[in-house]
Design an enzyme around this catalytic site. Structure first.
Site, PDB file in Angstrom:
ATOM      1  CB  CYS A 136     -46.064 -92.539 -88.452  1.00 30.87           C
ATOM      2  SG  CYS A 136     -46.458 -91.398 -87.114  1.00 30.87           S
ATOM      3  CG  ASP A 137     -43.292 -95.105 -89.778  1.00 30.85           C
ATOM      4  OD1 ASP A 137     -43.558 -94.276 -90.661  1.00 30.85           O
ATOM      5  OD2 ASP A 137     -42.498 -94.874 -88.851  1.00 30.85           O
ATOM      6  CB  CYS A 142     -45.045 -93.265 -84.980  1.00 31.37           C
ATOM      7  SG  CYS A 142     -46.716 -92.672 -85.316  1.00 31.37           S
TER       8      CYS A 142
END
Length: 315
Positions: free
Chosen positions: A136-137, A133
């Site tokens: 997300c990261d 992701c």
């Protein structure tokens, strides 16, 4: 007989449980014997979930979700659902231990599973440079060199997004033809931070506690090479966990559970779906949680509309 059973224990399932329990529905939530808490249990620090300005570890966030659901009276069972019967007015859910639970309504929130490369070090380094992701990261890879595996729209989108943070992004694809749309390809090809590595597959992920590189194999001549990278983003697709409802609920062309408009109502009265199992696009914890809210409210309205008195829990 119960009023509501929730299948799934990610942000959607737990949020649905919080709302349903506060609404007096006394829900039973079937988590999982292995994957309770969903994909966030495999992440490290979560910095984009509202309300945590300093960030929070994924497992801790999910523990908070669970504690809040239990605080309001949700009963949680740590077992796997092996079969469901959703066609009748009374829905049945069978567990791995052989027990069967019945309810007037079901919320299906089983999420989706990112496709994996199947490499031994993939799990070991998950959350330590290996990610599925970018949203997300990506923030953790500022001024780093990283790689994205995949050739579809999602891989091009991930690679392009990651250039906001990384100094260089390799895109690794097993052939010399991308599956992505022309518009997505053009955007990636025109980005000076992106370099394509065609006709290669990932055979090794290197690193002791943090990704330091990937070992590639040429799909044509079998030669090997190593790319020095600090992160590997795997963007080869995700599969919604719909195997339990095949033939019982309508699915979309994307393979997700079909729902009516912005509601959580499925093709089966009394069955509602929430989270990544209905969302092929965003797949974020916060959108899943919001979806769980919708499902709980839809279930509450459905139960209130039933002509017969609502059955309460009997034990």
């Amino acid at each position: 007989m119960r009023q509501l059973i929730i299948i799934g224990s990610g942000p959607a399932g737990y949020t649905a449980a919080i709302y349903a329990a506060r609404g007096g529905l006394q829900p039973l939530l079937i988590a999982s014997s292995v994957e309770a808490g969903g994909e966030l249990m495999k992440t490290t620090e979560v910095e984009n979930y509202p309300g945590f300005p300093e960030g929070i570890m994924g497992p801790e966030l999910m523990d908070n979700f669970r504690a809040q659901a239990e605080r309001f009276g949700t009963e949680i069972i740590m077992d796997d659902v092996t079969a469901v019967d959703l066609a009748s007015d009374v829905k049945s859910v069978t567990l791995g231990n052989g027990d069967t639970h019945q309810a007037l309504a079901v919320i299906y929130a089983t999420g989706s599973a990112y496709r994996k490369l199947g490499l031994p070090d993939e799990e070991r380094l998950s959350g330590y440079g290996v990610s599925w992701c970018a949203t997300c990261d990506g923030f953790f890879f500022r001024q780093k060199t990283i790689a994205v595996v995949g050739g579809g729209d999602s891989a091009m989108e991930e690679a392009t997004f990651l250039t906001k943070f990384a100094d260089k992004v390799y895109v690794i694809h097993r052939s010399d033809e991308l599956r992505a749309s022309k518009a997505m390809q053009d955007r990636a090809f025109s980005n000076p931070k992106i370099e394509f590595v065609f006709n290669k597959t990932v055979r090794h992920i290197f690193g002791d506690g943090q990704v330091t590189g990937v070992g590639l194999v040429d799909t044509i001549d079998g030669t090997e090479m190593v790319l020095d990278v600090s992160g590997l983003f795997i963007a080869i697709g995700a599969d919604p966990r719909t195997h339990l409802v095949h033939g019982q609920l309508d699915l979309t062309l994307d393979g997700t559970v079909a729902v009516e408009g912005r509601s959580s109502r499925t093709s089966q009265p009394g069955v509602f779906a929430a989270g990544d199992v209905v969302d092929p696009t965003y797949r974020q914890a916060v959108t899943a949680a919001a979806s769980g809210t919708v499902a709980a409210l839809d279930a509450e309205h459905f139960l209130a509309s039933l002509p017969q008195p609502i059955q309460t829990i009997s034990v």
